[in-house]
Design an enzyme around this catalytic site. Structure first.
Site, PDB file in Angstrom:
ATOM      1  N   GLU A  61       0.821  -1.213   0.000  1.00  0.00           N
ATOM      2  CA  GLU A  61       0.000   0.000   0.000  1.00  0.00           C
ATOM      3  C   GLU A  61       0.862   1.273   0.000  1.00  0.00           C
ATOM      4  O   GLU A  61       0.356   2.375  -0.210  1.00  0.00           O
ATOM      5  CB  GLU A  61      -1.021  -0.011   1.148  1.00  0.00           C
ATOM      6  N   CYS A  82      -2.675 -14.784   5.142  1.00  0.00           N
ATOM      7  CA  CYS A  82      -3.807 -15.693   5.237  1.00  0.00           C
ATOM      8  C   CYS A  82      -4.473 -15.674   6.601  1.00  0.00           C
ATOM      9  O   CYS A  82      -5.573 -16.189   6.769  1.00  0.00           O
ATOM     10  CB  CYS A  82      -3.333 -17.106   4.919  1.00  0.00           C
TER      11      CYS A  82
HETATM   12  N1  SAH Z   1       4.390 -16.930  -0.904  1.00  0.00           N
HETATM   13  C1  SAH Z   1       5.324 -16.479   0.081  1.00  0.00           C
HETATM   14  C2  SAH Z   1       4.745 -16.294   1.468  1.00  0.00           C
HETATM   15  C3  SAH Z   1       3.594 -15.386   1.581  1.00  0.00           C
HETATM   16  S1  SAH Z   1       3.128 -15.158   3.271  1.00  0.00           S
HETATM   17  C4  SAH Z   1       6.478 -17.475   0.160  1.00  0.00           C
HETATM   18  O1  SAH Z   1       6.623 -18.312  -0.702  1.00  0.00           O
HETATM   19  O2  SAH Z   1       7.238 -17.413   1.120  1.00  0.00           O
HETATM   20  C5  SAH Z   1       2.621 -13.485   3.219  1.00  0.00           C
HETATM   21  C6  SAH Z   1       3.771 -12.483   3.126  1.00  0.00           C
HETATM   22  O3  SAH Z   1       3.188 -11.199   2.944  1.00  0.00           O
HETATM   23  C7  SAH Z   1       4.645 -12.391   4.360  1.00  0.00           C
HETATM   24  O4  SAH Z   1       5.980 -12.633   4.003  1.00  0.00           O
HETATM   25  C8  SAH Z   1       4.461 -10.938   4.843  1.00  0.00           C
HETATM   26  O5  SAH Z   1       5.662 -10.364   5.310  1.00  0.00           O
HETATM   27  C9  SAH Z   1       3.995 -10.229   3.593  1.00  0.00           C
HETATM   28  N2  SAH Z   1       3.152  -9.055   3.795  1.00  0.00           N
HETATM   29  C10 SAH Z   1       2.074  -8.973   4.606  1.00  0.00           C
HETATM   30  N3  SAH Z   1       1.491  -7.763   4.496  1.00  0.00           N
HETATM   31  C11 SAH Z   1       2.219  -7.067   3.586  1.00  0.00           C
HETATM   32  C12 SAH Z   1       2.094  -5.754   3.026  1.00  0.00           C
HETATM   33  N4  SAH Z   1       1.132  -4.942   3.414  1.00  0.00           N
HETATM   34  N5  SAH Z   1       3.007  -5.370   2.109  1.00  0.00           N
HETATM   35  C13 SAH Z   1       3.998  -6.202   1.714  1.00  0.00           C
HETATM   36  N6  SAH Z   1       4.149  -7.459   2.207  1.00  0.00           N
HETATM   37  C14 SAH Z   1       3.273  -7.881   3.124  1.00  0.00           C
END
Ligand code: SAH
Length: 381
Positions: A61, A82
């Site tokens: 954002e 999630c």
């Molecule tokens: N697919 C990824 C894991 C996703 S878990 C993998 O293979 O490892 C969700 C991720 O979203 C986390 O690493 C968290 O740090 C990130 N995240 C959560 N909110 C966020 C935001 N507002 N902006 C950027 N990253 C974010």
């Protein structure tokens, strides 16, 4: 392949790069033009493995429409947080602050100077009944995408690990899919897919009550008969590989043995598997720390029968209980073994400074690389 022919991919919520590995495995000519994540640990690991990929350590954002437009991407791969949708989370859904960045993406999509041709999203089971999912579908319709939703576990690729997840693949019109789409969520891969997997697991008939009596199986631990039956059937699925193919041979695994306190406290609640098993439960981010419901533990000494250890267990003194349990040499799966089960290639490594606890945590947040790789190919074809 010329740079110009390669798809430009934006990897959002990139974590340790599960999506990036899936993209590589799919052999679709593509490059990740930007990965975005705020987590410093995950970012260190991502950079260690993909040193040349532009990684933006900021919030989604915090990026403007112009920032996105400049990236000029053809595909979005994303796994939004999630926790707002999990059963054990509070199901805050769109009211949860962690969903804000995802809603922001949905707001941006119609405004982009050019919409991406492909979008793939991964999330937990539970997302399909959320308001966030409704908002996603509405945005995709408004932006002229055809799409398909799935619920898939790695077991459908013959991998002995359960990790049931929600997936959505979307293609900008007039593009269409090579399989018949449905408004219903497809469970597993569509009929023709996966083309190169071992086979479709065939269902073994469930032994009847009386048959079970004949085998004289004792039900031990705090498990219902149904659960036990399910596990036993999973171990009979010959199209699913055995865990032993995913284990580390030479590693010093003694450091992963469960401590006595944990053994005594959780003995009856742990999901125990053997190297010959064809199943394991989903590894979550608390694995290696909390035992209950975070992932299976491995019985590394198979000379002793699990059922004999638990026979009349309740009647034993604490000391004898421990003695019994220690024979099994129960240990945690190592982070490398979990990475193997999740489809991470051998060249995926952790930087030295990342603790084992941190490794479990980031792996628990990640995804099955093989499953996503199949979905990417399905989306492109
Ligand atoms: N697919 C990824 C894991 C996703 S878990 C993998 O293979 O490892 C969700 C991720 O979203 C986390 O690493 C968290 O740090 C990130 N995240 C959560 N909110 C966020 C935001 N507002 N902006 C950027 N990253 C974010």
């Amino acid at each position: 392949m010329e740079n110009m022919d390669r798809l430009r991919v934006l990897e959002l919520y990139s974590g340790i790069g599960g999506m990036h590995y899936a993209l590589k495995e799919s052999s679709v000519p593509a490059e990740v033009v930007a990965a975005v994540d705020v987590n410093t640990t995950a970012n260190e690991i991502y950079k260690h493995n993909f040193p040349t990929t532009p990684l933006l350590p900021k919030t989604i954002e915090g990026m403007t429409l112009q920032d996105f437009d400049k990236l000029n991407f053809d595909m979005i791969l994303m796994s939004p947080p999630c926790q707002p949708f999990t059963r054990i989370g509070l199901q805050g859904d769109i009211a949860d602050p962690r969903t804000k960045s995802f809603l922001y993406i949905l707001e941006l999509l119609p405004r982009l100077s050019e919409r991406p041709r492909f979008i793939l999203l991964e999330n937990v089971k539970g997302f399909e009944t959320s308001a966030a999912r409704d908002a996603l579908l509405e945005t995709l319709r408004e932006c002229d995408y055809s799409f398909q939703e799935f619920l898939i576990s790695p077991t459908s690729l013959g991998i002995p690990n359960s990790r049931l997840r929600y997936f959505l693949i979307a293609k900008r019109l007039p593009g269409s899919f090579s399989f018949p789409t449905s408004a219903e969520i497809i469970e597993g891969f569509p009929m023709s897919e996966p083309p190169d997997s071992l086979a479709v697991p065939h269902n073994h008939p469930t032994p009847s009550e009386s048959e079970r009596e004949k085998t004289g199986t004792i039900i031990f631990k705090l498990e219902t008969e149904q659960e036990l039956e399910k596990k036993r059937n999973q171990d009979k699925q010959e199209t699913v590989q055995r865990l032993q193919d995913f284990l580390q041979k030479e590693e010093d695994v003694d450091r992963y043995l469960l401590p006595p306190k944990t053994l005594l406290r959780y003995a009856l609640l742990m999901d125990v598997v053997q190297p010959s098993s064809r199943r394991s439960v989903c590894f979550t981010k608390g694995y290696g720390h909390y035992v209950e419901g975070t992932g299976s533990v491995l019985q590394s000494c198979v000379d002793v029968e699990l059922e004999s250890v638990f026979k009349n267990f309740e009647l034993l003194s604490e000391e004898d209980k421990l003695k019994q349990l220690l024979q099994l040499k129960l240990r945690y799966f190592t982070p490398r073994e979990i990475a193997n089960l999740m489809g991470f290639p051998a060249d995926f490594t952790f930087p030295k400074q990342i603790s084992v606890k941190q490794q479990y945590r980031v792996l628990g947040n990640s995804l099955n690389v093989h499953v996503v790789s199949h979905l990417i190919r399905l989306m492109i074809s």
